[in-house]
Design a protein around this motif. Structure first.
Motif, PDB file in Angstrom:
ATOM      1  N   PHE A   1       0.863  -9.353   9.389  1.00 24.89           N
ATOM      2  CA  PHE A   1       2.158  -8.755   9.721  1.00 24.89           C
ATOM      3  C   PHE A   1       2.402  -7.570   8.769  1.00 24.89           C
ATOM      4  O   PHE A   1       2.302  -7.738   7.556  1.00 24.89           O
ATOM      5  CB  PHE A   1       3.274  -9.796   9.581  1.00 24.89           C
ATOM      6  N   VAL A   2       2.732  -6.412   9.333  1.00 27.29           N
ATOM      7  CA  VAL A   2       2.852  -5.193   8.536  1.00 27.29           C
ATOM      8  C   VAL A   2       4.256  -4.620   8.691  1.00 27.29           C
ATOM      9  O   VAL A   2       4.781  -4.511   9.823  1.00 27.29           O
ATOM     10  CB  VAL A   2       1.826  -4.125   8.960  1.00 27.29           C
ATOM     11  N   THR A   3       4.865  -4.245   7.543  1.00 25.05           N
ATOM     12  CA  THR A   3       6.155  -3.559   7.543  1.00 25.05           C
ATOM     13  C   THR A   3       5.958  -2.169   6.944  1.00 25.05           C
ATOM     14  O   THR A   3       5.435  -2.039   5.825  1.00 25.05           O
ATOM     15  CB  THR A   3       7.191  -4.338   6.721  1.00 25.05           C
TER      16      THR A   3
ATOM     17  N   PHE B   1       0.858  -1.188   0.000  1.00 22.47           N
ATOM     18  CA  PHE B   1       0.000   0.000   0.000  1.00 22.47           C
ATOM     19  C   PHE B   1       0.893   1.237   0.000  1.00 22.47           C
ATOM     20  O   PHE B   1       1.815   1.346   0.830  1.00 22.47           O
ATOM     21  CB  PHE B   1      -0.900   0.016   1.241  1.00 22.47           C
ATOM     22  N   LEU B   2       0.629   2.164  -0.930  1.00 26.12           N
ATOM     23  CA  LEU B   2       1.344   3.440  -0.970  1.00 26.12           C
ATOM     24  C   LEU B   2       0.320   4.565  -0.885  1.00 26.12           C
ATOM     25  O   LEU B   2      -0.701   4.552  -1.597  1.00 26.12           O
ATOM     26  CB  LEU B   2       2.149   3.608  -2.264  1.00 26.12           C
ATOM     27  N   LEU B   3       0.585   5.510  -0.006  1.00 30.16           N
ATOM     28  CA  LEU B   3      -0.239   6.715   0.074  1.00 30.16           C
ATOM     29  C   LEU B   3       0.713   7.901   0.131  1.00 30.16           C
ATOM     30  O   LEU B   3       1.597   7.943   1.003  1.00 30.16           O
ATOM     31  CB  LEU B   3      -1.148   6.686   1.291  1.00 30.16           C
TER      32      LEU B   3
ATOM     33  N   ARG C   1       3.715  -2.902   3.651  1.00 31.17           N
ATOM     34  CA  ARG C   1       3.472  -4.236   3.100  1.00 31.17           C
ATOM     35  C   ARG C   1       2.737  -5.051   4.161  1.00 31.17           C
ATOM     36  O   ARG C   1       3.216  -5.196   5.298  1.00 31.17           O
ATOM     37  CB  ARG C   1       4.789  -4.924   2.735  1.00 31.17           C
ATOM     38  N   VAL C   2       1.555  -5.583   3.777  1.00 24.45           N
ATOM     39  CA  VAL C   2       0.709  -6.327   4.703  1.00 24.45           C
ATOM     40  C   VAL C   2       0.650  -7.783   4.247  1.00 24.45           C
ATOM     41  O   VAL C   2       0.233  -8.065   3.110  1.00 24.45           O
ATOM     42  CB  VAL C   2      -0.706  -5.735   4.776  1.00 24.45           C
TER      43      VAL C   2
END
Length: 629
Positions: free
Chosen positions: A521-523, A456-458, A515-516
């Motif tokens: 787990f999220v980085t 995901f990019l915001l 990144r999910v």
């Protein structure tokens, strides 16, 4: 029927016998003496009016002039007689007429309680019975007084037209009919000029409203000229039809209109031609202010004292200097140093017409009732109208180009903020986007990876509008390409920064990458963007510099684990920087209170508070038990 009778009577006067005219030379004398009305007075030493005309009183005189002549009284036994005083170019403002020493009428009032009035082209005074015997010769004396502002005052003041008394004794009914017909013709001749002026005034009012609405100085000045120039010309036309009006009031109004017109002409000339010389502009402003104040003052006072003398001096020399300045400016534009030669040529005709009148060589045309001075005004009005038409056409073309740009921008926006979010395993997605303009600089992307994790990019591009949207589109394209090489958010931002710096675009980009994994787990890796929230708690991330500032920036990574039902919220600074009308910011506290709401509810709350920037909110809810449709 009445009009036909008046026309017939007017035609009859053209073949009246010579006996109705003066039988002696018309003589005149400046000054005032009641004895000059006496028919026995010897006026043989008085100057003789050449062709019945004589110069107006000088400014340094008391403004009085007497005219004497012997007229043949027609043999019209039993019919009423009247005395006619006709002068289409007269500058006499108050009249008193005597026949055989008896006062037969007065128009206006004399000092010390002067009341100068605008006279009709023909004045008719009824002669009481017994004063003039039919078939005899009567002595007629005219006592006249000229308002100080109308007196001949030297080389700078405009040269006055000669006075022509136009004395005649004839049948009263005939003379009154001729006077009415003459006045009707004068009104008829003035009607087209007044009608054209009214059209331009209405157009000017419309342009003035548009100028206020668009806050365009050019439109505002064009509107003022379109309004004031016809009003100025209408004053000239009204002189022949405004009989009975107080000369002081009408003269003061004329000077105000003239002053506003001079100011509008000066400002419009400098704006249209694009001049930058502030010294000339300030000098011109000083001239038109002096002309206006001097003109109003000289038209308000009836006594030619020191104050009026000073006002006339200031008015005359100020007008001379103003027109000289405009001659230089218009010649400069005609030489190719300005932007509009037609407007400069029209304004130059006005200036030339003024100087010709000062020199006593006014140019008048036979084919229409205007002189060179008035013609210049009309040409300048048409030039301004042409400038407006050209401006409207240019604005329409620009608007058409903008429509094309906005259509392209909307297409870009669909790529910056996808309308349909993908179905991602174990995640429920919700997004809201409200641009500050038609096209915004915020963007977000959802990139599905081969290992079933999701990137995901915001981000937020500095600036707004189409340029910011183009930069965001380039960033998205580069991010999608780099995501095929690496799924590590820190490495992705590092390489993305290198590409953005290589493009050397102005400004910068803040971007949050996450990144999910399917297990929650999220980085994270952050390039100067706002920190995300999990449920209602802000995650403290170590941040690197925004993208596009310097090469070689390394971006640290932060890891968290989502529990079932947790909601991860990513947002742009358009939420916290929303600003109320009083200047209060939406702030982090209000944001934290609303962070548990859906994305569209958070965005709508910021919009209602007062939008100042693009608003973007993306929420991810971890729901491992749900199976995507």
């Amino acid at each position: 029927m009445r009009r036909q009778l008046l026309c017939f009577l007017a035609a009859v006067t053209m073949v009246l016998p010579a006996a109705a005219q003066s039988v002696t030379a018309v003589r005149y004398q400046y000054g005032d003496n009641a004895a000059w009305a006496d028919p026995a007075f010897d006026d043989s030493s008085w100057p003789v009016a050449s062709k019945g005309e004589f110069p107006g009183p000088r400014f340094d005189s008391d403004g009085f002039v007497w005219v004497r002549a012997k007229l043949q009284v027609p043999a019209v036994d039993g019919q009423p007689l009247a005395l006619q005083c006709a002068s289409a170019e007269s500058v006499i403002d108050s009249y008193e007429l005597f026949v055989n020493g008896t006062r037969v009428g007065q128009y206006g009032a004399f000092p010390p309680h002067a009341a100068p009035l605008i006279a009709p082209q023909i004045l008719v005074f009824d002669i009481p019975k017994g004063i003039a015997t039919p078939g005899s010769v009567a002595t007629v004396a005219l006592r006249g007084w000229t308002f100080p502002a109308n007196r001949d005052r030297g080389p700078i003041g405009r040269t006055q037209y000669p006075i022509s008394a136009g004395l005649k004794i004839d049948n009263a009914l005939l003379l009154h009919a001729v006077a009415a017909e003459t006045q009707a013709r004068a009104t008829l001749r003035s009607t087209p000029q007044l009608a054209v002026g009214l059209v331009f005034i209405v157009l000017g009012v419309i342009v003035l409203v548009l100028g206020f609405w668009s806050r365009s100085r050019g439109l505002f000045l064009c509107a003022i000229w379109l309004i004031v120039a016809p009003i100025f010309l209408s004053f000239l036309a009204l002189v022949s039809v405004a009989a009975g009006a107080d000369l002081r009031i009408l003269g003061a109004l004329f000077q105000v209109a003239n002053g506003i017109g001079m100011g509008a002409a000066l400002e419009l000339l400098w704006t249209v031609q694009g001049y930058r010389n502030r010294l000339f502009l300030q000098f011109g402003r000083a001239c038109w202010i002096a002309v206006t104040l001097g003109g109003v003052l000289m038209c308000s006072l009836s006594s030619a004292g020191p104050l009026v003398r000073t006002a006339i001096f200031v008015n005359d020399w100020g007008l001379f200097a103003f027109d000289a300045l405009l001659v230089v400016a218009n010649l400069w534009a005609l030489a190719g140093r300005g932007r509009s030669r037609p407007f400069a040529a029209a304004m130059l005709i006005i200036n030339i017409g003024y100087f010709l009148e000062v020199a006593g060589a006014s140019v008048r045309f036979d084919f229409f009732p205007l002189d060179l001075f008035q013609t210049g005004f009309y040409l300048s009005i048409f030039a301004v109208a042409a400038i407006l038409v050209r401006g409207v056409w240019k604005e329409w073309k620009q608007a058409d180009d903008l429509r094309i740009e906005f259509a392209a921008g909307r297409e870009l926006q669909m790529k910056l903020v996808p309308q349909n979010l993908p179905n991602v395993c174990n995640l429920r997605l919700n997004a809201a986007y409200i641009p500050a303009k038609d096209v915004g600089g915020d963007f977000y992307q959802v990139i599905e990876l081969p290992d079933c994790s999701t990137l995901f990019l915001l981000g937020d591009v500095s600036g707004k509008g189409l340029k910011a949207a183009m930069t965001g589109l380039v960033t998205i394209g580069a991010a999608n390409a780099l995501a095929a090489e690496t799924s590590d958010p820190a490495v992705l931002l590092q390489r993305l920064n290198r590409e953005i710096c290589r493009l050397r675009n102005e400004g910068f980009i803040t971007c949050l990458c996450a990144r999910v994994s399917v297990d929650g787990f999220v980085t994270f890796s952050n390039a100067g963007h706002l920190s995300p929230y999990v449920n209602s708690e802000e995650i403290q991330l170590e941040s690197g510099l925004p993208l596009g500032l310097v090469q070689g920036v390394e971006y640290p990574a932060t890891n968290i684990q989502l529990a079932p039902g947790d909601t991860l919220t990513l947002l742009s600074d358009g939420v916290v920087e929303a600003q109320s009308s009083s200047g209060e910011l939406f702030g982090f506290d209000r944001t934290r209170e609303l962070i548990h709401l859906p994305a569209d509810a958070i965005a709508q709350a910021a919009l209602t508070f007062g939008q100042a920037d693009d608003i973007t909110v993306l929420t991810l809810t971890f729901v491992p038990a749900e199976v995507p449709a």
